[in-house]
Design an enzyme around this catalytic site. Structure first.
Site, short mmCIF file in Angstrom:
data_model
loop_
_atom_site.label_atom_id
_atom_site.label_comp_id
_atom_site.label_asym_id
_atom_site.label_seq_id
_atom_site.Cartn_x
_atom_site.Cartn_y
_atom_site.Cartn_z
CB CYS A 19 -0.97 0.02 1.17
SG CYS A 19 -0.27 -0.44 2.74
N GLY A 51 -0.19 -0.23 -4.83
CA GLY A 51 -1.39 -1.00 -4.52
C GLY A 51 -2.46 -0.76 -5.55
CG ASN A 131 3.48 0.97 3.24
OD1 ASN A 131 4.49 1.51 2.85
ND2 ASN A 131 3.19 -0.29 2.97
N GLY A 132 2.70 -1.20 5.89
CA GLY A 132 3.64 -1.98 6.67
C GLY A 132 3.00 -3.24 7.20
CE1 TYR A 272 8.93 -4.93 -9.90
CE2 TYR A 272 7.86 -5.34 -7.80
CZ TYR A 272 7.81 -5.30 -9.18
OH TYR A 272 6.67 -5.64 -9.84
#
Length: 481
Positions: A19, A51, A131-132, A272
């Site tokens: 996300c 996301g 996020n995480g 990436y």
């Protein structure tokens, strides 16, 4: 939000971020000329690569602390923009807006799990975008449920939200967030709406990126700098590991947690996940990828006629390999950008058929050529086997694979969707056997030391998916790995 039980997208055989977070807070008496919804939607569109399964936006900071406006949609941000919910949002008086794009792991991909998440307390509404991945979320969830908390999703983000809401009953918004982040373990980049303020926080290791910017009448928080650029905002700085940022009408300020911090930014953000035009903790993503190509040639030179990259993330490293080697760079593969990212193939045969739709070889560019094919990683090996077959079928005489990262041999517990360790091809085979299985004439990976050198940072990095050494204790997997 991450889980070892989550499937990896089979279409391109990559690891996936889950996300992106984007939020704004209006300055006092600023009378913003730009609609906060438009600002957040622009930022989320720039973060779409983080996301693709759901997106959402929440407005708050009204004079009525209980009031909140919500719009969520399954699919891309474009679906959210087209939805009637966005059109119905009442912007009048809103001073804070949170946005989120999600790649589902735990909790599924339905819109019911879309973020930001909301809780209602006696002090007003609280919203959170995360996020995480929290490694102690299951234990905390059980404790909260025993204390009477009710959960509507399977997301670990809701654990964080409940912790904040409970503390908010007796404490200020800043103290409530501080209490919550002291309780959880794992990675997090947070944007929180509480008490009419925008509060942002980053875990003590800085595993997930988060930065702060300014756009005229707004303070801005974003997962990546590319989203600031997209809306014309000025980058101010990164949120430091372990830091909590508070933005309200009066200004913006940061404070550190009391516990010791140690930077361990996720190395895969540079390899990436992040967009190449982003800068994370002072390190440009594109430059890091080019330098990884330079280092890759130093470690694994090869005689060839053409250097080429797997589109898109392999291209900067291929450019660096070409610069370092003097071997010309050129295209060899065309990517079909209309093959969606949302399907999960049920078996190996289906995976390979779907991979075949993703890329096609340029016959006139590769016929009779010795090719160096650069990519950022190999996860299951499905894609690479297909690409080598396509290139040789188009007339390439040799295909030498060079990977601009070390072998991915261990799961990630901190916010990356990874398969079981037994499904990671670099865990199953040595390099020689892997080269044979994908049909390559040779295969080499960048070393961990070479990767860190390419990142050119004095700070530390998380390399757990390569080494099995993590910045904090990892949970036991749901099945033997």
């Amino acid at each position: 939000m991450n889980s070892l039980l989550a499937p990896v997208e089979a279409a391109d055989d990559k690891l996936h971020e889950e996300c992106g977070v984007f939020a704004v807070c209006a300055k006092k008496d600023s009378a913003p000329s730009v609609d906060p919804v438009h600002v957040v939607l622009g930022g989320l569109t720039a973060l779409q690569h983080r996301g693709q399964e759901s997106s959402g936006i929440i407005l708050g900071g009204f004079e009525d602390p209980a009031r909140i406006e919500v719009a969520k949609s399954a699919g891309l941000v474009a679906s959210l923009i087209d939805s009637g919910d966005v059109l119905r949002l009442d912007r009048e008086g809103a001073t804070v807006a949170l946005g989120h794009v999600r790649y589902s792991t735990t909790g599924g991909s339905g819109v019911e799990n879309a973020q930001p998440l909301v809780a209602h307390t006696k002090k007003g509404a609280v919203a959170l975008a995360h996020n995480g991945n929290l490694v102690n979320s299951q234990l905390l969830r059980e404790l909260l449920e025993e204390g009477g908390s009710v959960f509507r999703t399977q997301s670990d983000s809701e654990v964080m939200l409940n912790l904040i809401a409970r503390s908010l009953a007796k404490k200020s918004a800043l103290e409530a967030v501080r209490d919550a982040v002291r309780t959880v373990q794992g990675s997090y980049a947070l944007a929180v709406l509480a008490d009419g303020k925008l509060i942002a926080a980053r875990d003590k290791n800085g595993i997930r990126p988060l930065c702060v910017g300014e756009l005229g009448e707004y303070w801005v928080v974003s997962s990546e700098t590319c989203a600031l650029d997209a809306i014309g905002a000025k980058f101010l700085r990164d949120v430091e590991p372990g830091e909590i940022i508070v933005a309200d009408g009066e200004g913006i300020a940061g404070s550190n947690q009391e516990e010791k911090t140690e930077t361990r930014t996720c190395s895969f953000e540079y390899i990436y996940f992040a967009r190449p035009d982003s800068v994370i903790d002072g390190i440009g993503v594109y430059g890091a990828r080019v330098r990884s190509g330079h280092q890759l040639f130093k470690e694994a030179p090869v005689k060839a006629d053409l250097v080429t990259g797997v589109p898109d993330s392999g291209i900067p490293a291929a450019a660096g390999f070409s610069e370092a080697s003097g071997i010309p760079y050129g295209m060899s593969l065309v990517k079909n950008r209309y093959v969606g990212r949302s399907f999960i193939a049920p078996n190996q045969d289906d995976r390979e058929r779907r991979v075949a739709l993703k890329h096609n070889a340029l016959k006139e560019a590769v016929k009779g050529m010795r090719i160096v094919l650069i990519d950022d990683s190999i996860v299951r090996g499905t894609t690479m086997r297909s690409l080598v077959s396509k290139l040789k079928g188009a007339g390439a005489t040799e295909v030498h694979i060079r990977i601009a990262a070390p072998p991915v041999a261990f799961p990630c517990y901190f916010g990356i969707d990874t398969p079981y360790r037994e499904d990671l091809v670099s865990n199953k085979y040595d390099i020689e056997e892997l080269a044979r299985r994908v049909g390559a004439d040779s295969l080499a990976f960048l070393s961990v030391e070479g990767l860190v050198q390419a990142l050119s940072g004095t700070m530390g990095f998380c390399t757990g998916c390569f080494t099995g050494v993590y910045p904090m204790g990892a949970p036991k997997p749901g099945r033997e790995d």
